[in-house]
Design an enzyme around this catalytic site. Structure first.
Site, PDB file in Angstrom:
ATOM      1  N   HIS A  83       0.851  -1.203   0.000  1.00 46.98           N
ATOM      2  CA  HIS A  83       0.000   0.000   0.000  1.00 46.98           C
ATOM      3  C   HIS A  83       0.879   1.243   0.000  1.00 46.98           C
ATOM      4  O   HIS A  83       1.349   1.702   1.034  1.00 46.98           O
ATOM      5  CB  HIS A  83      -0.902  -0.013   1.231  1.00 46.98           C
ATOM      6  CG  HIS A  83      -2.025   0.985   1.192  1.00 46.98           C
ATOM      7  ND1 HIS A  83      -2.073   2.037   0.307  1.00 46.98           N
ATOM      8  CD2 HIS A  83      -3.165   1.087   1.943  1.00 46.98           C
ATOM      9  CE1 HIS A  83      -3.186   2.741   0.508  1.00 46.98           C
ATOM     10  NE2 HIS A  83      -3.861   2.183   1.500  1.00 46.98           N
ATOM     11  N   HIS A 107      -2.646   6.954  -1.178  1.00 43.11           N
ATOM     12  CA  HIS A 107      -3.671   7.613  -0.348  1.00 43.11           C
ATOM     13  C   HIS A 107      -3.159   8.379   0.865  1.00 43.11           C
ATOM     14  O   HIS A 107      -3.911   8.625   1.803  1.00 43.11           O
ATOM     15  CB  HIS A 107      -4.726   6.579   0.128  1.00 43.11           C
ATOM     16  CG  HIS A 107      -5.375   5.842  -0.980  1.00 43.11           C
ATOM     17  ND1 HIS A 107      -6.226   4.773  -0.788  1.00 43.11           N
ATOM     18  CD2 HIS A 107      -5.302   6.004  -2.325  1.00 43.11           C
ATOM     19  CE1 HIS A 107      -6.651   4.316  -1.960  1.00 43.11           C
ATOM     20  NE2 HIS A 107      -6.092   5.046  -2.906  1.00 43.11           N
ATOM     21  N   TYR A 151      -0.779   7.436   3.127  1.00 46.94           N
ATOM     22  CA  TYR A 151      -0.266   6.648   4.266  1.00 46.94           C
ATOM     23  C   TYR A 151       1.273   6.622   4.201  1.00 46.94           C
ATOM     24  O   TYR A 151       1.874   7.308   3.377  1.00 46.94           O
ATOM     25  CB  TYR A 151      -0.896   5.253   4.268  1.00 46.94           C
ATOM     26  CG  TYR A 151      -2.389   5.323   4.516  1.00 46.94           C
ATOM     27  CD1 TYR A 151      -2.871   5.696   5.775  1.00 46.94           C
ATOM     28  CD2 TYR A 151      -3.304   5.083   3.505  1.00 46.94           C
ATOM     29  CE1 TYR A 151      -4.237   5.802   6.016  1.00 46.94           C
ATOM     30  CE2 TYR A 151      -4.679   5.193   3.732  1.00 46.94           C
ATOM     31  CZ  TYR A 151      -5.134   5.547   4.990  1.00 46.94           C
ATOM     32  OH  TYR A 151      -6.482   5.672   5.232  1.00 46.94           O
TER      33      TYR A 151
HETATM   34  C1  LIG Z   1     -14.980   1.305   2.899  1.00 50.73           C
HETATM   35  C2  LIG Z   1     -13.726   1.515   2.100  1.00 50.73           C
HETATM   36  C3  LIG Z   1     -12.507   1.129   2.626  1.00 50.73           C
HETATM   37  C4  LIG Z   1     -11.315   1.289   1.895  1.00 50.73           C
HETATM   38  N1  LIG Z   1     -10.118   0.829   2.391  1.00 50.73           N
HETATM   39  C5  LIG Z   1      -9.001   0.844   1.626  1.00 50.73           C
HETATM   40  C6  LIG Z   1      -7.806   0.194   2.044  1.00 50.73           C
HETATM   41  O1  LIG Z   1      -7.725  -0.458   3.104  1.00 50.73           O
HETATM   42  N2  LIG Z   1      -6.723   0.270   1.224  1.00 50.73           N
HETATM   43  C7  LIG Z   1      -6.754   0.949   0.036  1.00 50.73           C
HETATM   44  O2  LIG Z   1      -5.746   1.000  -0.665  1.00 50.73           O
HETATM   45  N3  LIG Z   1      -7.892   1.542  -0.395  1.00 50.73           N
HETATM   46  C8  LIG Z   1      -9.015   1.482   0.347  1.00 50.73           C
HETATM   47  N4  LIG Z   1     -10.190   2.011  -0.142  1.00 50.73           N
HETATM   48  C9  LIG Z   1     -10.237   2.538  -1.512  1.00 50.73           C
HETATM   49  C10 LIG Z   1     -10.701   1.425  -2.479  1.00 50.73           C
HETATM   50  O3  LIG Z   1      -9.735   0.397  -2.605  1.00 50.73           O
HETATM   51  C11 LIG Z   1     -10.972   1.964  -3.894  1.00 50.73           C
HETATM   52  O4  LIG Z   1      -9.794   2.476  -4.432  1.00 50.73           O
HETATM   53  C12 LIG Z   1     -12.044   3.044  -3.884  1.00 50.73           C
HETATM   54  O5  LIG Z   1     -13.188   2.645  -3.135  1.00 50.73           O
HETATM   55  C13 LIG Z   1     -12.485   3.384  -5.300  1.00 50.73           C
HETATM   56  O6  LIG Z   1     -13.101   2.269  -5.900  1.00 50.73           O
HETATM   57  P1  LIG Z   1     -14.731   2.236  -6.062  1.00 50.73           P
HETATM   58  O7  LIG Z   1     -15.093   3.562  -6.654  1.00 50.73           O
HETATM   59  O8  LIG Z   1     -14.972   1.079  -6.989  1.00 50.73           O
HETATM   60  O9  LIG Z   1     -15.313   2.063  -4.709  1.00 50.73           O
HETATM   61  C14 LIG Z   1     -11.383   1.880   0.599  1.00 50.73           C
HETATM   62  C15 LIG Z   1     -12.614   2.278   0.071  1.00 50.73           C
HETATM   63  C16 LIG Z   1     -13.785   2.090   0.795  1.00 50.73           C
HETATM   64  C17 LIG Z   1     -15.102   2.479   0.173  1.00 50.73           C
END
Ligand SMILES: Cc1cc2nc3c(=O)[nH]c(=O)nc-3n(C[C@H](O)[C@H](O)[C@H](O)COP(=O)(O)O)c2cc1C
Length: 365
Positions: free
Chosen positions: A169, A172, A174
């Site tokens: 990771h 975002h 981190y």
């Molecule tokens: C509830 C939630 C938790 C997430 N947790 C992570 C995470 O642990 N690691 C990460 O890289 N992105 C995380 N994301 C981002 C998602 O991996 C993804 O990039 C983002 O939701 C966009 O995709 P989508 O539009 O299909 O939801 C999270 C997103 C959501 C909605």
């Protein structure tokens, strides 16, 4: 079938996927004391049994006292947690799926003295937030070395447990991304300075992971240009800057880049329709995963504010995949709320797809 391109196999090294659909990593905070239980295994198995080619797990933390920011985020080092993860891997494999853990250190996203280790302050490149506010401590060279080796140790455990790949990771805002970002990394040693210097920590993490997995075992690296601390911030304003950012990471041993964007249809730079995954593939020559509002009409920040996203059709996505702009397609919320999302597309039952309602987060199964 209209969605044929999504259901073509994909192979890289020892990883053989039945199709191009990847479940994006999504934090759930449903692993008490950091230990994933039977419900976690079933949650991922349900998606793997429904035409998801590759599952990337929620972020799971490496063995550093300040790596996590919630007691219910699964860790990736205690014997109990690793035993729990093994059950998840076995459950996914039992239905023919593939799975990679997302290895995570939250860095300064963790408030100081947070659980699960309230005695410990947070750690970050420089000990200042992007707004110049003191938080946590700047990592010493020894902290950095220990963190890099903790990533390596986690990768080794992933192989031992039977995972099919690992994802680092680096996105975002981190820890790894904090090193990338000049606003948070004001170091003057070899882990700071220009863009290449700021990628050094990421490079060394990638190398440590690479050294701890077999040569044909894919290492996925997730990055984003945006930061959760500041959505307008961007690591690269031009393709040339993006190339300079990605080259050292690619050379360090990345096999697949996971280019995190909020809306996959948006061009990354003026003058070309290529999205971030498209540019990444073009500039590095490595396979790329696209992600961001697949199957939905608005991004996940809105979802965090409680907004519903309406379902949207997949034709643009499929055209771009067909044209080889990217190789794999990350799906987040659509798969969170509907474990059968991919099956419905596979069986041409798109009329049964639903809008995404953030209420789904409360009843995750
Ligand atoms: C509830 C939630 C938790 C997430 N947790 C992570 C995470 O642990 N690691 C990460 O890289 N992105 C995380 N994301 C981002 C998602 O991996 C993804 O990039 C983002 O939701 C966009 O995709 P989508 O539009 O299909 O939801 C999270 C997103 C959501 C909605």
């Amino acid at each position: 079938m209209a969605a044929d391109a999504l259901f073509q196999p994909f192979s890289l090294g020892s990883l053989h996927l039945a199709n191009r659909i990847v479940m994006a990593p999504m934090t759930r905070q449903m692993s008490p004391q950091g230990v994933p239980g039977e419900d976690v295994a079933k949650y991922y198995q349900r998606r793997a049994a429904n035409h998801v080619g590759l599952i990337i797990t929620e972020g799971t933390t490496i063995d550093r006292p300040a790596a996590s920011m919630n007691i219910n985020i699964p860790n990736f080092y205690s014997p109990e947690a690793l035993a729990g993860w093994k059950k998840t891997v076995d459950a996914v494999h039992a239905v023919g799926g593939k799975i990679a853990p997302q290895l995570w250190h939250v860095g300064q996203a963790r408030p100081d003295h947070n659980i699960p280790n309230p005695d410990i302050v947070s750690e970050s490149p420089f000990g200042l937030t992007h707004e110049g506010i003191a938080r946590g401590q700047a990592m010493s060279e020894e902290d950095i070395a220990d963190t890099i080796s903790a990533f390596g140790k986690a990768a080794k455990a992933a192989v031992e447990i039977g995972f099919d790949a690992v994802e680092i990771h680096g996105a975002h805002g981190y820890l790894i991304d904090q090193f990338f970002w000049d606003q948070m990394n004001k170091r003057t040693d070899r882990y700071g300075g220009d863009l290449t210097g700021r990628t050094r920590f990421g490079q060394e993490v990638i190398k440590a992971v690479r050294e701890n997995v077999p040569a044909d075992f894919p290492v996925i690296f997730r990055f984003s240009l945006w930061k959760q601390q500041d959505y307008k911030a961007s690591l690269a304003q031009t393709p040339d800057e993006l190339a300079r950012f990605l080259a050292p990471l690619s050379e360090a041993g990345v096999d697949i880049f996971h280019a995190s964007s909020r809306r996959f249809w948006e061009p990354s730079f003026e003058g070309s329709s290529l999205n971030l995954a498209g540019w990444t593939k073009k500039l590095t020559g490595k396979p790329a995963i696209t992600v961001g509002s697949v199957g939905l009409n608005s991004d996940f920040f809105g979802a965090f504010r409680g907004e519903v996203s309406e379902k949207s059709d997949l034709s643009t996505l499929i055209e771009r995949l067909d044209a080889d702009e990217f190789d794999l397609v990350g799906v987040g919320r659509a798969l969170l709320s509907d474990p059968q999302w991919a099956t419905k597309i596979y069986e041409a039952r798109e009329d049964e797809l639903q809008d995404y309602n953030p209420e789904a987060l409360k009843v995750l199964t």
